[in-house]
Design a protein around this motif. Sequence first.
Motif, PDB file in Angstrom:
ATOM      1  N   LYS A   1       0.816  -1.225   0.000  1.00  0.00           N
ATOM      2  CA  LYS A   1       0.000   0.000   0.000  1.00  0.00           C
ATOM      3  C   LYS A   1       0.849   1.275   0.000  1.00  0.00           C
ATOM      4  N   PHE A   2       1.841   1.287  -0.843  1.00  0.00           N
ATOM      5  CA  PHE A   2       2.733   2.449  -0.892  1.00  0.00           C
ATOM      6  C   PHE A   2       2.011   3.683  -1.416  1.00  0.00           C
ATOM      7  N   ASP A   3       0.949   3.467  -2.180  1.00  0.00           N
ATOM      8  CA  ASP A   3       0.191   4.611  -2.707  1.00  0.00           C
ATOM      9  C   ASP A   3      -0.514   5.394  -1.608  1.00  0.00           C
ATOM     10  N   LEU A   4      -0.701   4.779  -0.419  1.00  0.00           N
ATOM     11  CA  LEU A   4      -1.362   5.487   0.670  1.00  0.00           C
ATOM     12  C   LEU A   4      -0.477   6.554   1.301  1.00  0.00           C
ATOM     13  N   ALA A   5       0.744   6.683   0.811  1.00  0.00           N
ATOM     14  CA  ALA A   5       1.547   7.845   1.196  1.00  0.00           C
ATOM     15  C   ALA A   5       0.864   9.119   0.725  1.00  0.00           C
ATOM     16  N   VAL A   6       0.040   9.001  -0.308  1.00  0.00           N
ATOM     17  CA  VAL A   6      -0.785  10.110  -0.784  1.00  0.00           C
ATOM     18  C   VAL A   6      -2.108  10.060  -0.032  1.00  0.00           C
ATOM     19  N   ASP A   7      -2.502  11.162   0.548  1.00  0.00           N
ATOM     20  CA  ASP A   7      -3.722  11.219   1.358  1.00  0.00           C
ATOM     21  C   ASP A   7      -4.946  11.325   0.442  1.00  0.00           C
ATOM     22  N   PHE A   8      -5.455  10.168   0.006  1.00  0.00           N
ATOM     23  CA  PHE A   8      -6.596  10.153  -0.911  1.00  0.00           C
ATOM     24  C   PHE A   8      -7.915  10.492  -0.223  1.00  0.00           C
ATOM     25  N   GLY A   9      -7.953  10.439   1.096  1.00  0.00           N
ATOM     26  CA  GLY A   9      -9.168  10.809   1.811  1.00  0.00           C
ATOM     27  C   GLY A   9     -10.191   9.687   1.870  1.00  0.00           C
ATOM     28  N   TRP A  10     -11.413  10.038   2.318  1.00  0.00           N
ATOM     29  CA  TRP A  10     -12.484   9.067   2.489  1.00  0.00           C
ATOM     30  C   TRP A  10     -12.862   8.387   1.182  1.00  0.00           C
ATOM     31  N   TYR A  11     -12.865   9.162   0.096  1.00  0.00           N
ATOM     32  CA  TYR A  11     -13.370   8.636  -1.175  1.00  0.00           C
ATOM     33  C   TYR A  11     -12.234   8.091  -2.033  1.00  0.00           C
ATOM     34  N   TYR A  12     -11.371   7.288  -1.424  1.00  0.00           N
ATOM     35  CA  TYR A  12     -10.242   6.674  -2.131  1.00  0.00           C
ATOM     36  C   TYR A  12     -10.694   5.979  -3.408  1.00  0.00           C
ATOM     37  N   PHE A  13     -11.814   5.275  -3.322  1.00  0.00           N
ATOM     38  CA  PHE A  13     -12.304   4.485  -4.457  1.00  0.00           C
ATOM     39  C   PHE A  13     -12.732   5.365  -5.623  1.00  0.00           C
ATOM     40  N   LEU A  14     -12.936   6.672  -5.379  1.00  0.00           N
ATOM     41  CA  LEU A  14     -13.226   7.619  -6.455  1.00  0.00           C
ATOM     42  C   LEU A  14     -12.010   8.501  -6.763  1.00  0.00           C
ATOM     43  N   THR A  15     -11.333   8.934  -5.709  1.00  0.00           N
ATOM     44  CA  THR A  15     -10.250   9.904  -5.881  1.00  0.00           C
ATOM     45  C   THR A  15      -9.145   9.359  -6.775  1.00  0.00           C
ATOM     46  N   LYS A  16      -8.713   8.135  -6.519  1.00  0.00           N
ATOM     47  CA  LYS A  16      -7.596   7.604  -7.305  1.00  0.00           C
ATOM     48  C   LYS A  16      -7.980   7.382  -8.775  1.00  0.00           C
TER      49      LYS A  16
END
Length: 558
Positions: free
Chosen positions: A328-343
């Motif tokens: 989960k190295f991508d979680l270094a970026v704070d995608f927030g609650w809506y990760y499933f949409l933001t990314k």
Amino acid sequence: MKEEMKGLYIAIILSLAVILATNLLFPKKQEVGDVIAESMPPAAEIEAAAAQTPAVDEHAVSVAEILAAGQRVKINNPAVEGSILRRGAQFDYLQLKRYKQSVAANSDNVELLMPARSATPYYAEFGWLQQSGNLKLPDSSCLWTLKGGELTSQSPVVLEWNNGQGLKFVRKISVDENYMFTIEQMVENNTGRDVELYPYGLLSRRIPKDRTFARTVHEGMVGVLDSTLKEIKYDSFKDDKKTETYTSDGGWIGFSDHYWLSALILDNNTESRVKFSKTNEDTYQADYIGRPLKITAGTVGTSTARLFAGAKEIRLLDAYEKELGIAKFDLAVDFGWYYFLTKPFFYFLDFLYRLIGNMGWAILLFAALLRLAMFPVANKSFESMSKMKKVQPKIQELQEKFKDDKVKLQTEMMNLYRKEKINPASGCLPMFIQIPVFFSLYKVLNIAIEIRQAPFVGWIKDLSEPDPLTVSVITHLPLPAFLDIGVWPILMGLTMYLQQKLNPKPANKDQARMFALMPLLFMFMLGHFASGLVIYWTLSNILSIAQQRVIMKKMGVD
């Protein structure tokens, strides 16, 4: 409850439901807790054995003086330049060649790592610990011998140090074309007896008291341990609690800034004891101790460590996650609650940018395509609002006729809605859908370094920053900060007002006044957000107005 207020209440309830459901289904992080590993050296030992950041005072030495004085190994690849201090083998100076501190033509590169004796120390160090014994191990005072020249992506370097007791320490350091350093540590055991050592790594940095942090993005200590994201703010270390300790098989730990990251990559094949701590005033440390390595007499023991120090480029983090198995190295970026949409939004926006070559136009095309995707839903909503507007005179007649009988008024209004086949709540559906879309795009424009300093047209030089062409710039009047808004926010507020005029006017006077103020409130609120978000919202409003006007004309509504 008045019928005309139901739509508003339904929208609020649905919005809260979306946020609540997202938190339950997509938990962002686990609360911090202590899990202490047994059979590891005491937590304090790594602080005693490793180089410590000295307390910083007003006599801190300038970076230029420090770099000129010490013997160093130069680092130079396509992404970074800097040096490793040979005394202590510290990674203590690094600039990011692809990123400037500002949009000014003569701006300096972004600086990430800084020497220990500077005003803001920020460095990485690797080494060995022992559970007991009197072996001399390399520390901050040891001067390593350099085998090789400059550290580049094509040419690694080797550092050697002999403790005079039969142990020879060798480090082969390499770097790829981006931000990943690999440190292969070897220990030649010529002591005539078995030796047991623990590999460790640490990151240490000082955070000045006057530093401000982004309110919408996590900045602090961060890591993924046993596949769980940990985010720890600096101010969470109070006087009564200065350490957070865990164990983990694999993962990573480090420091996260808005766009930059330093991270120690843990070994997936062994358990590590991990610690986040506050070591002295304004100084913080993230470190790990690996499982013991038993080096029999006459053999060589090896341990490999990795250090990431650079920009949080999402595609690159994903590539490292896949190629190196970094959880989960991508979680270094704070995608927030809506990760499933933001990314996904980021990837799609990045695709459009690569296609067009300008992030501003990519955002506008994204807005147009998103409106196209929502066209059927918006159509039903606009048809319903057009019907509502068409029967507005009849509703006003009923309100006048039954102004003293609220129950009868509600009954007659419901009968009218059924007769005209109108669903008062259907106008809320696009709003319900757009809430997560808005927050996801807001996150993308705030977190993606690909949007940092990306220009548009005219005066917009950085889409991640608020519109710089503000009222004060145009009029030269010193205005309070909340009143000082740019041209794009004003355009957005105007389009909101025009769109609102197309909707049926609320019969309730209080509600009507509230809706009338919304464009003004949004204009001032979003006036200090990323200009890219305001540009997106403005075009989305314009497209909505055009679609709604076509439907109203089709239904014979003025």
